[in-house]
Design a protein around this motif. Structure first.
Motif, short mmCIF file in Angstrom:
data_model
loop_
_atom_site.label_atom_id
_atom_site.label_comp_id
_atom_site.label_asym_id
_atom_site.label_seq_id
_atom_site.Cartn_x
_atom_site.Cartn_y
_atom_site.Cartn_z
N LEU A 106 -18.66 2.87 -44.45
CA LEU A 106 -17.41 3.56 -44.79
C LEU A 106 -16.40 2.60 -45.39
O LEU A 106 -15.66 2.96 -46.30
N GLN A 107 -16.37 1.36 -44.88
CA GLN A 107 -15.41 0.38 -45.39
C GLN A 107 -15.70 0.05 -46.85
O GLN A 107 -14.80 -0.02 -47.69
N GLU A 108 -16.97 -0.15 -47.17
CA GLU A 108 -17.37 -0.42 -48.55
C GLU A 108 -17.01 0.76 -49.45
O GLU A 108 -16.51 0.57 -50.57
N LEU A 109 -17.23 1.95 -48.97
CA LEU A 109 -16.89 3.16 -49.74
C LEU A 109 -15.39 3.25 -49.98
O LEU A 109 -14.94 3.56 -51.09
N LEU A 187 -13.34 -11.69 -49.22
CA LEU A 187 -12.48 -12.23 -48.18
C LEU A 187 -12.92 -11.75 -46.80
O LEU A 187 -12.93 -12.52 -45.84
N ARG A 188 -13.33 -10.50 -46.70
CA ARG A 188 -13.77 -9.95 -45.42
C ARG A 188 -14.98 -10.73 -44.89
O ARG A 188 -15.06 -11.07 -43.72
N LEU A 189 -15.90 -11.02 -45.81
CA LEU A 189 -17.11 -11.74 -45.42
C LEU A 189 -16.79 -13.17 -45.01
O LEU A 189 -17.22 -13.66 -43.96
N ARG A 190 -16.00 -13.87 -45.84
CA ARG A 190 -15.69 -15.27 -45.56
C ARG A 190 -14.80 -15.43 -44.34
O ARG A 190 -14.97 -16.33 -43.53
N MET A 191 -13.82 -14.55 -44.20
CA MET A 191 -12.91 -14.65 -43.06
C MET A 191 -13.66 -14.38 -41.76
O MET A 191 -13.37 -15.00 -40.72
N ALA A 192 -14.64 -13.47 -41.80
CA ALA A 192 -15.42 -13.17 -40.60
C ALA A 192 -16.28 -14.36 -40.18
O ALA A 192 -16.58 -14.54 -39.00
N VAL A 193 -16.65 -15.21 -41.15
CA VAL A 193 -17.49 -16.37 -40.85
C VAL A 193 -16.64 -17.60 -40.52
O VAL A 193 -16.91 -18.31 -39.54
N VAL A 248 -0.35 -13.25 -32.33
CA VAL A 248 -1.75 -13.39 -32.72
C VAL A 248 -1.89 -13.29 -34.24
O VAL A 248 -1.25 -12.45 -34.88
N LYS A 249 -2.74 -14.14 -34.83
CA LYS A 249 -3.01 -14.08 -36.27
C LYS A 249 -4.40 -14.65 -36.53
O LYS A 249 -5.03 -15.23 -35.63
N ILE A 250 -4.88 -14.48 -37.78
CA ILE A 250 -6.13 -15.09 -38.21
C ILE A 250 -5.80 -16.16 -39.24
O ILE A 250 -5.13 -15.89 -40.23
N ARG A 297 -6.10 -6.95 -40.99
CA ARG A 297 -6.05 -5.76 -40.11
C ARG A 297 -7.45 -5.23 -39.85
O ARG A 297 -7.79 -4.85 -38.73
N GLU A 298 -8.26 -5.17 -40.92
CA GLU A 298 -9.61 -4.63 -40.79
C GLU A 298 -10.46 -5.49 -39.86
O GLU A 298 -11.20 -4.96 -39.01
N ILE A 299 -10.34 -6.81 -39.98
CA ILE A 299 -11.14 -7.70 -39.13
C ILE A 299 -10.67 -7.61 -37.69
O ILE A 299 -11.49 -7.55 -36.75
N ARG A 300 -9.36 -7.59 -37.48
CA ARG A 300 -8.86 -7.41 -36.12
C ARG A 300 -9.34 -6.09 -35.54
O ARG A 300 -9.72 -6.01 -34.36
N GLN A 301 -9.31 -5.05 -36.37
CA GLN A 301 -9.77 -3.74 -35.91
C GLN A 301 -11.26 -3.76 -35.59
O GLN A 301 -11.70 -3.22 -34.57
N GLU A 302 -12.05 -4.42 -36.45
CA GLU A 302 -13.49 -4.50 -36.22
C GLU A 302 -13.80 -5.31 -34.96
O GLU A 302 -14.69 -4.96 -34.17
N LEU A 303 -13.07 -6.40 -34.76
CA LEU A 303 -13.23 -7.18 -33.53
C LEU A 303 -12.93 -6.32 -32.31
O LEU A 303 -13.67 -6.35 -31.31
#
Length: 730
Positions: A106-109, A187-193, A248-250, A297-303
């Protein structure tokens, strides 16, 4: 418009999606399971009675298929919605349609759909209305041109100066760059890693955290990747942030992202000239204003989602083992609800769970000496008069004082146990409790609930909101809908694995039987009250509004104890009665001789393949049928751990390092297990002290309700903390 699902069935697309996400399950099994679910079959029914169709999938696997199929269906439906919306804007190209159809999440879409999504009026929209889109497009291919020579051509009444024109172009470029799916995905991929979650104490908030609950997160840094192995920390940080104690931040390298975008946008052009200056500032603004905040926001939400899923799974596992604790059958029990000022409430319950008598005693201060003496007399008299065999003491306020009182005054041979009373007050004040015991006070009902919990944990705990039983972590921070779904699944699994006595089960218990609901459960009880006990399973067909499908789903999980047909007290479904009777005939076994050593030996010697062929049933169905015939009325909980019964009492000051004790596991969390030792506070066995081998989660070693041997590591009386180990001291 070409619909996404036009030449393929929706189920086939969903089955393919499920097959891509689960392991060791064939597409044939998935399709069979989806077909059964779509026909209205329940998970317990499919798992037990359709093994040949599904290839013996268990409830966990079936629910995984159900869950993934649900998400896949939602993705298919969203793709069609997006296609339709873009088509109506007349912007749907073949390439765009292919991208939408190939989206895996859904995120990719949503990334693809973002530029076409209806949004509030933006500065970029205003700039386009003022005719600046052509200038923005021209600039992207003329980076090195002198843009000041072109800007005057766009000055008008709405854009009175070149500064206004430049600002408008900036807004268009920033929005266009900020909405490109590939930048967000990168960014989503790199930030997650490589991203780091950082939390710190907010200025002036140290005093608010009086108990120093969040002290370890005052100056905390951990990689996103590592956090996924310690998901409970995510929920802890979230709670600290919500309470205003933590910031809190990334953290992530801004330079890397800027370089990536700039390389893509320049498309081989040299970064010089006025056009580059505008583009560079637009890239910087797009990253800071659109891309970075959204992805963070998306990464925090996914976490958070992953941490919640883990916590909900832990809660579900704990709840299952709590519900499935072995019942203490054929015991006369005293339920003991401790209290100080308002007294302790006692309830006598016979071996079948029937309430017999109640009393209130005052065994503790501030009661005077006379009342405390009366309490001893009343307690001993009740134990004697009703031949009480076990006292079940609630673990709430005054529990340890009550434990001392009981231990000192119990006659030889009578035991006591500590019962987790979480949720007892919730049940006591409920409508169901008022209907059961309309003439009793709330506290008196609570004593009955505590006593019954030891006799039949499943039947009693089912009456309360399972989220109130205190066997999870961060329960109040979890997604309520998802938690409720997990609770429903766990309760449904437990109830149907055990089965229920059709003639004694409460409406609350019956409502969780496969194929039934609250209304049908109440109708069954009403029918039982009006016409007397059921003598066969087929009688429930006469219950109002209970149709053929409900009967099919429910019948195998309902028991008739001491009925006309012994098969009604087994796991064998009525649809297989003919085969079961033929099996008994082939084995020359009379129903009255079932469960004898001789009959079981004959059934064990069967040639399974030949017998299954004779009966026209599958091998697995035959296997289950034989097990049921060997143990009519079996209760799966008999193999589970029961209560730890005691006759003495301990205090925290009695505990010394190195001491070996037995205790009951009360809660299992990501970082360890809490064990009730019989002192006022539970001890903690950290995950690192559970096994000599590396384990991923404490649930690999222990479950709620387990009785375990532990050794004392350390005792902090001031903080009421007890450190334990399950590793034998060297």
């Amino acid at each position: 418009m070409t619909e996404l699902i036009q030449h393929e069935s929706t189920q086939d697309v969903i089955a393919q999606s499920v097959a891509a996400k689960v392991t060791n399950i064939t597409k044939k099994q998935i399709n069979a399971t989806l077909t059964l679910l779509n026909e209205g079959s329940t998970v317990p029914f499919i798992a037990r009675y359709r093994k040949e169709m599904t290839g013996e999938l268990d409830e966990v696997q079936i629910r995984d298929i159900q869950s993934i199929a649900k998400r896949s269906k939602e993705l298919v439906e969203r793709k069609n919605t997006v296609l339709k919306a873009i088509f109506e804007q007349r912007k749907l190209t073949d390439a765009l349609q292919k991208s939408i159809q190939n989206a895996q999440t859904l995120q990719e879409l949503e990334d693809i759909y973002l530029p076409y999504k209806q949004k509030r009026r933006t500065k970029a929209m205003v700039a386009r209305e003022n005719g600046l889109q052509p200038l923005a497009d021209w600039l992207m291919t003329h980076i090195n041109n002198n843009i000041d020579e072109v800007l005057p051509n766009y000055v008008n009444e709405d854009l009175p100066t070149m500064v206004d024109v430049r600002a408008g172009v900036h807004e268009i470029l920033a929005e266009q760059i900020g909405e490109k799916a590939n930048y967000r995905q990168w960014l989503r991929l790199r930030m997650a890693v490589d991203g780091m979650l950082v939390s710190s104490l907010k200025r002036g908030m140290a005093d608010k955290d009086e108990q120093k609950v969040y002290e370890q997160y005052y100056d905390f840094t951990e990689t996103i990747k590592s956090l996924l192995n310690n998901k409970f920390r995510i929920l802890a940080v979230n709670r600290g942030e919500k309470e205003g104690i933590l910031s809190v931040k990334i953290d992530f390298s801004e330079a890397r992202m800027m370089h990536f975008i700039q390389t893509k946008e320049l498309n081989g052009q040299n970064p010089t000239g006025q056009g580059y200056e505008i583009l560079h500032h637009a890239i910087e603004d797009a990253y800071k204003r659109f891309i970075r905040p959204a992805v963070e926001r998306e990464i925090r939400q996914e976490l958070t989602i992953q941490a919640q899923e883990q916590a909900i799974k832990v809660f579900g596992d704990n709840l299952y083992h709590l519900l499935m604790q072995a019942p203490l059958k054929n015991k006369i029990v005293m339920g003991f609800d401790p209290g100080f000022r308002t007294g302790s409430k006692l309830a006598i319950i016979d071996s079948n769970g029937k309430f017999l008598a109640k009393q209130v005693i005052y065994p503790h201060k501030p009661a005077n000496v006379q009342k405390r003496a009366e309490a001893i007399s009343i307690f001993k008299q009740l134990v004697s008069d009703y031949k009480v065999e076990l006292v079940a003491i609630g673990n709430g306020t005054a529990s340890r004082e009550s434990e001392e009182f009981v231990a000192e005054n119990l006659p030889t041979g009578v035991k006591y146990t500590i019962v987790n009373e979480a949720g007892a007050s919730v049940y006591s004040a409920s409508e169901q409790a008022r209907e059961e015991f309309p003439d009793l006070h709330v506290e008196e009902r609570s004593a009955i609930s505590i006593g019954r919990r030891i006799q039949d944990p499943l039947a009693e705990l089912i009456k309360i909101d399972p989220k109130s039983v205190g066997v999870g972590q961060y329960q109040h921070d979890l997604n309520a809908k998802t938690l409720d779904e997990q609770v429903d699944n766990v309760v449904e699994t437990a109830v149907n694995q055990v089965g229920v006595n059709l003639n004694t089960a409460s409406p609350a218990l019956l409502a969780h039987i496969a194929g039934l609901n609250k209304n049908l459960a109440q109708n069954i009880v009403n029918y039982r009250n009006d016409f007397g006990e059921f003598t066969s399973r087929t009688q429930i067909k006469k219950v109002p509004r209970l149709g053929p499908k409900a009967y099919e789903q429910a019948a195998g999980f309902l028991r008739i104890v001491d009925g006309k047909n012994i098969l009604d007290n087994t796991d064998i479904h009525p649809e297989s009665y003919a085969a079961a009777k033929k099996l008994l005939s082939l084995a020359n076994i009379s129903p009255v001789n079932l469960a004898t050593d001789e009959a079981n030996a004959v059934l064990n010697r069967l040639d399974n393949e030949h017998t299954a062929e004779q009966l026209d049933v599958g091998i697995q169905t035959l296997h289950d049928m034989v097990m049921s015939l060997q143990k009519p009325g079996r209760d799966g909980r008999s193999e589970m751990v029961g209560a730890l019964l005691k006759s003495d009492v301990m205090h925290i000051e009695d505990l010394k390092a190195g001491m070996k004790l037995q205790g009951t596991v009360r809660n299992v969390v990501d970082f360890g297990a809490f064990v009730d030792l019989g002192v006022k506070h539970d001890g903690l066995v950290h995950i690192s002290r559970m096994s000599t081998r590396r384990i991923k989660h404490p649930s690999e070693i222990v479950s709620v309700g387990d009785i375990v041997e532990v050794w004392i590591v350390d005792v902090d009386e001031k903080r009421n903390r007890i450190g334990l180990t399950m590793l034998t001291p060297q």
